[in-house]
Design a protein around this motif. Structure first.
Motif, mmCIF file in Angstrom:
data_model
loop_
_atom_site.group_PDB
_atom_site.id
_atom_site.type_symbol
_atom_site.label_atom_id
_atom_site.label_comp_id
_atom_site.label_asym_id
_atom_site.label_seq_id
_atom_site.Cartn_x
_atom_site.Cartn_y
_atom_site.Cartn_z
ATOM 1 N N LEU A 192 36.724 -47.993 -26.001
ATOM 2 C CA LEU A 192 37.075 -46.944 -26.980
ATOM 3 C C LEU A 192 37.826 -47.366 -28.062
ATOM 4 O O LEU A 192 37.760 -46.834 -29.121
ATOM 5 C CB LEU A 192 37.814 -45.886 -26.027
ATOM 6 N N LEU A 193 38.595 -48.486 -27.922
ATOM 7 C CA LEU A 193 39.348 -48.820 -29.159
ATOM 8 C C LEU A 193 38.436 -49.253 -30.338
ATOM 9 O O LEU A 193 38.615 -49.086 -31.445
ATOM 10 C CB LEU A 193 40.294 -50.002 -28.692
ATOM 11 N N ASP A 194 37.223 -49.988 -29.735
ATOM 12 C CA ASP A 194 36.124 -50.393 -30.714
ATOM 13 C C ASP A 194 35.580 -49.197 -31.256
ATOM 14 O O ASP A 194 35.470 -49.267 -32.634
ATOM 15 C CB ASP A 194 35.213 -51.310 -30.014
ATOM 16 N N GLN A 195 35.295 -48.265 -30.680
ATOM 17 C CA GLN A 195 34.598 -47.031 -31.144
ATOM 18 C C GLN A 195 35.555 -46.306 -32.346
ATOM 19 O O GLN A 195 35.086 -46.036 -33.199
ATOM 20 C CB GLN A 195 34.356 -46.133 -30.059
ATOM 21 N N VAL A 196 36.746 -46.156 -31.818
ATOM 22 C CA VAL A 196 37.821 -45.511 -32.819
ATOM 23 C C VAL A 196 37.913 -46.531 -34.294
ATOM 24 O O VAL A 196 37.883 -45.928 -35.161
ATOM 25 C CB VAL A 196 38.955 -45.414 -32.180
ATOM 26 N N LEU A 222 50.495 -49.749 -30.048
ATOM 27 C CA LEU A 222 50.060 -49.671 -31.404
ATOM 28 C C LEU A 222 49.298 -51.180 -31.563
ATOM 29 O O LEU A 222 49.880 -52.147 -31.157
ATOM 30 C CB LEU A 222 51.091 -49.648 -32.566
ATOM 31 N N VAL A 223 47.938 -51.241 -31.745
ATOM 32 C CA VAL A 223 47.235 -52.274 -32.025
ATOM 33 C C VAL A 223 46.671 -52.429 -33.230
ATOM 34 O O VAL A 223 46.455 -51.328 -33.854
ATOM 35 C CB VAL A 223 46.092 -52.635 -30.899
ATOM 36 N N LEU A 282 46.403 -46.317 -32.757
ATOM 37 C CA LEU A 282 47.639 -45.802 -31.941
ATOM 38 C C LEU A 282 47.076 -45.145 -30.656
ATOM 39 O O LEU A 282 46.394 -44.218 -30.618
ATOM 40 C CB LEU A 282 48.388 -44.608 -32.812
ATOM 41 N N VAL A 283 47.546 -45.902 -29.711
ATOM 42 C CA VAL A 283 47.294 -45.497 -28.269
ATOM 43 C C VAL A 283 48.295 -44.354 -27.608
ATOM 44 O O VAL A 283 49.384 -45.078 -27.374
ATOM 45 C CB VAL A 283 46.892 -46.679 -27.337
ATOM 46 N N GLY A 320 43.954 -54.859 -36.139
ATOM 47 C CA GLY A 320 43.075 -55.799 -36.330
ATOM 48 C C GLY A 320 41.552 -55.691 -35.507
ATOM 49 O O GLY A 320 41.590 -54.766 -34.653
ATOM 50 N N PRO A 321 40.670 -56.438 -35.789
ATOM 51 C CA PRO A 321 39.506 -56.004 -34.877
ATOM 52 C C PRO A 321 39.616 -56.796 -33.542
ATOM 53 O O PRO A 321 38.865 -56.530 -32.624
ATOM 54 C CB PRO A 321 38.386 -57.382 -35.599
ATOM 55 N N GLU A 322 40.440 -57.570 -33.196
ATOM 56 C CA GLU A 322 41.003 -58.110 -31.786
ATOM 57 C C GLU A 322 41.999 -57.358 -31.099
ATOM 58 O O GLU A 322 42.300 -57.480 -30.122
ATOM 59 C CB GLU A 322 41.337 -59.667 -31.907
ATOM 60 N N HIS A 323 42.315 -56.142 -31.868
ATOM 61 C CA HIS A 323 43.377 -55.304 -31.250
ATOM 62 C C HIS A 323 44.551 -55.951 -30.645
ATOM 63 O O HIS A 323 45.039 -55.862 -29.555
ATOM 64 C CB HIS A 323 42.679 -54.483 -30.052
ATOM 65 N N ARG A 324 45.303 -56.643 -31.522
ATOM 66 C CA ARG A 324 46.228 -57.432 -31.229
ATOM 67 C C ARG A 324 47.678 -56.363 -31.250
ATOM 68 O O ARG A 324 47.635 -55.454 -32.068
ATOM 69 C CB ARG A 324 46.725 -58.311 -32.328
#
Length: 577
Positions: free
Chosen positions: A134-138, A91-92, A185-186, A94-98
């Motif tokens: 892909l995280l940015d797109q989602v 699970l990440v 959620l990955v 925020g925009p930086e995918h922390r």
């Protein structure tokens, strides 16, 4: 999905649960709400003796036993649920995918990961799998995305990855979407076994297809015969990706005396049966061609054979014979597409004579036609896979081939490639394609000096024989042949002329022809009785002429000519320099 529904332990969840409890108590006190009243009534009455409980939100432990309420999903811990999953979950936010969380399976697969660090630093495996974009797109779209069969670094495991947007609760309550309070959620499902099985299946299909194509090509000529007067090239493109051989074939057969047979055909359908019929027909064509019959008679024989091999298999075929002395291509067609000829000026002509039905139908008398093939001309024989398209008339495909041929120049091999490209034939084409291109070169200069023709009409009686010998001697000497070859050529011409004068009928002709590879001596007359080689007894005064010719020449043969006559010929190979 909203991630707050997964857990009663995340901040704010307890407050909302308490608020719902107080609201329900207030309604019960005021007597509002039909469902609580019904539940209260149900609890004060005895349970039914048989059957399921009246309220679907409760369950029984047995007849007359206590009733227990079904636990709410909000009472489950998301951390505990995700931790029990055998698949990898991260699970990440925020925009930086922390990194906010990784479950035990993820840690076991990739090692411990620090929380709070950006994904491109803390989760390098996601970058290696190509998932960071892909995280940015989602996160931007708010819609889940799935990436299938992503291979881990080093060619190890393969994963199918699903990225799902989630919303984290805000400290300040509800409001507009804030990227700092959204996450992804990955979910990584290990599909290594499935990917390996799929790759094994693909490899097996490739091997089967390669074996099928090898079988198909083994049934085709491994190297085309190259006649003296023609330049020929052919290509075969198997159709589709399935491991099924087709029934397309082609062949070039040298008949002797400078004449060449060309054949192309197509057995309908695919598979081993079609290939087997094709192989038998190709072998039969070569055998019938050795009889040096007119094209329509060859197809007549093939028609009967095809019906005997398999009456359910339909095959089309074109059989053509090129005669350099006449400058013509004689042909017969059994349900096949027309031959196209491009003249030296770029004009394209179509063989217009009607075609007969496909081979194997029986009950049809095939006929032969002719089309001129002069110096500088190019002819194309092809199967329907080159011009046939779903939803289009096949005449449109033939017209497209005519346009492509009109501008195609170069060697036969180059023209084959250009026609295939012009008609859009590639590895994904769904039908087999066979194309054969032949050219009659326009010879000039020193090359033209290697090709000569000379003919003499044999008139009169016995005096025709010495006149023929003198003619042959003069012509062969002017062609600057070695003395021994001149002597052999004169002897062969004398024997063939003598045989024709004794057994044949007028008109009679002696023809001498030289190419860059051989000397050809041919005598024609009006009688269709073909001579054969026989053993002459010591006391016989005749019967040795054909035996002498067969002994001194490289090859010899006979054939019937149109109009009821015959031709007897022999060849001498020229010495190599």
């Amino acid at each position: 999905m909203n991630f707050t529904r997964w857990s009663a332990r995340f901040p704010g969840t307890q407050r909302r649960a308490a608020a719902r409890t107080e609201h329900a108590a207030a309604q019960a006190k005021r007597g509002e709400g039909s469902v609580p009243a019904a539940r209260g009534a149900a609890s004060s009455s005895p349970p039914p003796p048989d059957g399921p409980p009246a309220d679907p939100t409760v369950r029984g432990t047995g007849t007359g036993g206590p009733l227990t309420a079904v636990p709410s999903l909000d009472e489950l811990s998301a951390r505990e649920v995700l931790g029990l999953l055998p698949t990898l979950v991260a699970l990440v936010h925020g925009p930086e995918h922390r990194v906010a969380y990784v479950n035990d399976a993820y840690t076991a697969g990739f090692g411990a990961r620090p929380t709070g660090a950006p994904a491109h630093l803390a989760l390098p495996e996601l970058g290696a799998l190509g998932l960071l974009p892909l995280l940015d797109q989602v996160q931007r779209s708010g819609k889940p995305r799935t990436a299938k069969n992503r291979s881990a670094p080093g060619g190890g495991s393969s994963y199918t990855v699903t990225c799902t947007p989630v919303a984290f609760p805000k400290a300040g309550g509800e409001g507009a979407t804030d990227p700092h309070h959204t996450g992804v959620l990955v979910h990584l499902a290990d599909v290594t076994d499935h990917a390996e099985a799929a790759e094994r299946l693909r490899a097996s299909e490739r091997r089967q297809r390669e074996a099928a194509v090898t079988l198909q090509r083994s049934l085709l000529p491994q190297e085309l015969e190259q006649p003296d007067d023609l330049r020929i090239a052919a290509t075969y493109q198997p159709g589709g990706t399935e491991a099924a051989v087709g029934g397309d074939w082609y062949d070039v057969i040298t008949l002797g005396a400078g004449r060449t047979a060309l054949v192309i055909g197509d057995v309908m359908g695919r598979g081993v049966r079609a290939a087997a019929v094709m192989g038998q027909l190709r072998t039969a064509v070569r055998a019938y061609a050795r009889l040096d019959l007119p094209p329509h008679e060859v197809l007549q024989l093939l028609d009967g054979l095809a019906a005997e091999i398999d009456a359910s298999q339909i095959a089309t075929c074109v059989y053509a014979v090129h005669d350099p002395n006449e400058g013509l291509l004689a042909y017969a067609s059994a349900g096949h597409l027309p031959i196209l000829v491009r003249d030296e000026d770029g004009t394209v002509r179509r063989a217009a004579d009607p075609t007969g039905p496909p081979l194997g139908t029986g009950g049809w008398l095939h006929t032969s036609g002719t089309i001129a093939l002069g110096p500088g001309s190019t002819a194309v024989l092809y199967t329907d896979g080159l011009v046939e398209r779903r939803g289009e008339d096949i005449d449109e495909g033939v017209a497209a081939l005519e346009r492509a041929l009109s501008g195609a120049q170069g060697t036969p091999a180059v023209i084959c490639d250009r026609l295939m490209r012009a008609l859009g034939i590639d590895a994904d084409h769904d039908d087999d394609v066979a194309v054969m291109v032949l050219q009659q070169p326009a010879r000039t200069g020193a090359d033209a000096e290697l090709f000569h023709n000379a003919a003499l009409e044999l008139l009169g009686g016995v005096e025709a024989a010495p006149r023929a010998r003198a003619f042959a001697q003069g012509v062969l000497t002017s062609w600057r042949f070695p003395v021994d070859l001149c002597d052999l050529g004169v002897l062969a011409a004398s024997e063939l002329v003598a045989n024709s004068l004794q057994h044949g009928t007028p008109p009679m002709r002696l023809r001498l022809r030289r190419t860059d590879r051989r000397l050809i001596v041919e005598v024609t007359d009006g009688d269709d009785h073909l001579p054969r080689r026989r053993r002459a007894e010591p006391a016989d005064e005749t019967g040795r002429g054909i035996s002498i010719v067969a002994t001194i020449a490289s090859s010899w043969g006979t054939r019937r000519t149109p109009g009821g006559g015959k031709a007897v010929w022999c060849e001498f190979a020229l010495p190599t320099t």
